[in-house]
Scaffold this active site. Sequence first.
Site, mmCIF file in Angstrom:
data_model
loop_
_atom_site.group_PDB
_atom_site.id
_atom_site.type_symbol
_atom_site.label_atom_id
_atom_site.label_comp_id
_atom_site.label_asym_id
_atom_site.label_seq_id
_atom_site.Cartn_x
_atom_site.Cartn_y
_atom_site.Cartn_z
ATOM 1 N N GLU A 56 0.844 -1.197 0.000
ATOM 2 C CA GLU A 56 0.000 0.000 0.000
ATOM 3 C C GLU A 56 0.885 1.256 0.000
ATOM 4 O O GLU A 56 0.603 2.225 -0.699
ATOM 5 C CB GLU A 56 -0.891 -0.027 1.254
ATOM 6 C CG GLU A 56 -1.750 1.187 1.436
ATOM 7 C CD GLU A 56 -1.944 1.515 2.911
ATOM 8 O OE1 GLU A 56 -1.853 0.601 3.762
ATOM 9 O OE2 GLU A 56 -2.156 2.709 3.208
ATOM 10 N N ASP A 84 0.493 3.653 -3.220
ATOM 11 C CA ASP A 84 0.074 5.042 -3.022
ATOM 12 C C ASP A 84 0.894 5.972 -3.921
ATOM 13 O O ASP A 84 0.355 6.844 -4.605
ATOM 14 C CB ASP A 84 0.290 5.366 -1.532
ATOM 15 C CG ASP A 84 0.143 6.826 -1.200
ATOM 16 O OD1 ASP A 84 -0.999 7.286 -1.086
ATOM 17 O OD2 ASP A 84 1.183 7.506 -1.056
ATOM 18 N N ASP A 140 -7.053 1.239 0.654
ATOM 19 C CA ASP A 140 -5.764 0.565 0.891
ATOM 20 C C ASP A 140 -5.552 -0.563 -0.112
ATOM 21 O O ASP A 140 -4.454 -0.737 -0.658
ATOM 22 C CB ASP A 140 -5.731 -0.043 2.302
ATOM 23 C CG ASP A 140 -5.645 1.010 3.394
ATOM 24 O OD1 ASP A 140 -5.395 2.184 3.072
ATOM 25 O OD2 ASP A 140 -5.847 0.652 4.578
ATOM 26 N N GLU A 199 -4.725 0.630 -3.576
ATOM 27 C CA GLU A 199 -3.331 1.074 -3.627
ATOM 28 C C GLU A 199 -2.385 -0.124 -3.619
ATOM 29 O O GLU A 199 -1.438 -0.198 -4.416
ATOM 30 C CB GLU A 199 -3.029 2.005 -2.445
ATOM 31 C CG GLU A 199 -3.798 3.330 -2.535
ATOM 32 C CD GLU A 199 -3.639 4.229 -1.315
ATOM 33 O OE1 GLU A 199 -3.931 5.422 -1.429
ATOM 34 O OE2 GLU A 199 -3.237 3.728 -0.245
#
Lengths: 233, 233
Positions: free
Chosen positions: B49, B53, B122, B125
Site C-alpha cells: 500500500e 500510493d 488501501d 493502492e
Amino acid sequence: MIDQELVDLLKERYQIVFKNSNLLQAALTHSSYANEHRELHLSDYERLEFLGDAVLELNVSEYIYKKFAQLSEGQLTKLRADIVCTASFSEFSREVGFPKYIRLGNGEEKAGARNRDTLLEDVFEAFNGALYLDQGNEAVVKFLRQTVYNHIDAGEFSDENDFKTELQEELQSQGDVVIDYLVIGESTIEDNLSFTVQLIVNGTRLTTGTGHSKKAAEQQAAHRQLLKLRLDK
Amino acid sequence: MIDQELVDLLKERYQIVFKNSNLLQAALTHSSYANEHRELHLSDYERLEFLGDAVLELNVSEYIYKKFAQLSEGQLTKLRADIVCTASFSEFSREVGFPKYIRLGNGEEKAGARNRDTLLEDVFEAFNGALYLDQGNEAVVKFLRQTVYNHIDAGEFSDENDFKTELQEELQSQGDVVIDYLVIGESTIEDNLSFTVQLIVNGTRLTTGTGHSKKAAEQQAAHRQLLKLRLDK
C-alpha cells in the site's frame, strides 16, 4: 537562452543532455521572471514541479521499499517523510548547483529568493519532472542515484524520531514560541562538508548541533535540547 | 491460496496475469487475517500500500499533466486531490470487485471492515503496488486506463470547488457539527449506475444529491445546501 555552464555541468557530472531544452529552461524559471518578460512567453516551473513532486515520491518510495525489506509500512512512511521534504530537497538542489542558474524576477531576487529553501525544493522537483518528460524514468533513477540515493545509503535519514517536531510540540504545549535554527558554522575537511547550527527559542540561543547536512545538524541541536529539558524536569 | 475467481476476473476483464502470485495474495490480505494465521507466515498488504500510493500519485499526476495542458499547477493539484482520495479509490476498488476477495480476520469481518472505504482504498493502492512490482509501470497504466482514467475522461472530477469541504467549514464556524451523507437510493439504467444521497447535519435530514458515484452525489447535496444557506442569509 539556457546558461551553457549549466548544460556543461549536467553533461559532465550527470551525463544528462536534454533533447528538449525548453523543459530544462522552464524547470529553472520562476514565475516572477516569466512575468517580468511577458514578451518572451516563457513557461515557469510550476506545472513541472507538480509532476516532479510525484516522480520523486514514487522513486524514493520504490528505492526504500526495496532496500529496507525489514521496515514496516509505518517506518517506511517516516523514512520517506524524512527524505521527501523541503530541508532535504533544497540541500540536493544546492548540491547539484541549481541556485546560480535559477531565473528570478528582480523583486524576488532582492528578497533573497535564490537561497530560499522552498524555492530550491521547487526547482529540484521541477528538474526531475522535466527529466522524466524528456527521457523517462530510467534517466531520473540514474540522476537520483548520484543525488539522493547516495545520501540514503550513507544513512543520513531516519525512520525513527523526528526530534525537531518533538521539540516543537513540547515547547508549544507551554504557549506560543518562535523556534529558529541558525547556521553558525560550515567547514569542509577533505571533501566532507559539515554544518553547525544553533537552536534559538524566542530569541534565546540554546543548544548547538553538527552534521553533514543542515538538517542533520538541526536534528542534533533539537535532540540535545530535548535531553536537557528532560534532565531539568 | 488465491481465489481462482479473482484470478479469472483479472485475466478476463483486465488481461492481467501475475507472475508472482504471492504479490497478488499479499495485496488482498489484511493484517488481521495474517495475524490470525501466523502459522502460514503471510504478508499483509501494508508495505504494498505504501508503494502503491506513490505509484498511483505519479500516474494520475502524469495523466492529468498531459491531458489538461491549460490547467495551472494549482488547478492540477486540486484535480489530483479530487481523484487521489479515499472516496474515489474505494469506489474504484468496488468497481473492480475487490471487496469479495479481501482476506480479513474474524473480528474485522464482524466490524464490517469489508465495506469500509479506507480499507478498500488501501487494497486498491496495494494492488497497484503489487502490479507495479510484478510487471512494471506500463501494466499499471493499462489497468488505470480501464479503472481510473476512464472516469477522469468522463469529467467526474473537478479542479474547482470542493463543496463538501466548503460546507463543513461553513457549518463548523458556528460550532461543533456532525455531518453525514446517507445513500438513500441506487439505480442502474442501461448500465448507468446512479446514487442518491442525503445530507444529514446533527441528525436533521437536509438536501439530497444524485450522481454517477457516491462522491458526485455527495458533492451535489453539499452544493445545494450551500446555496440554501446563502439564500437564507
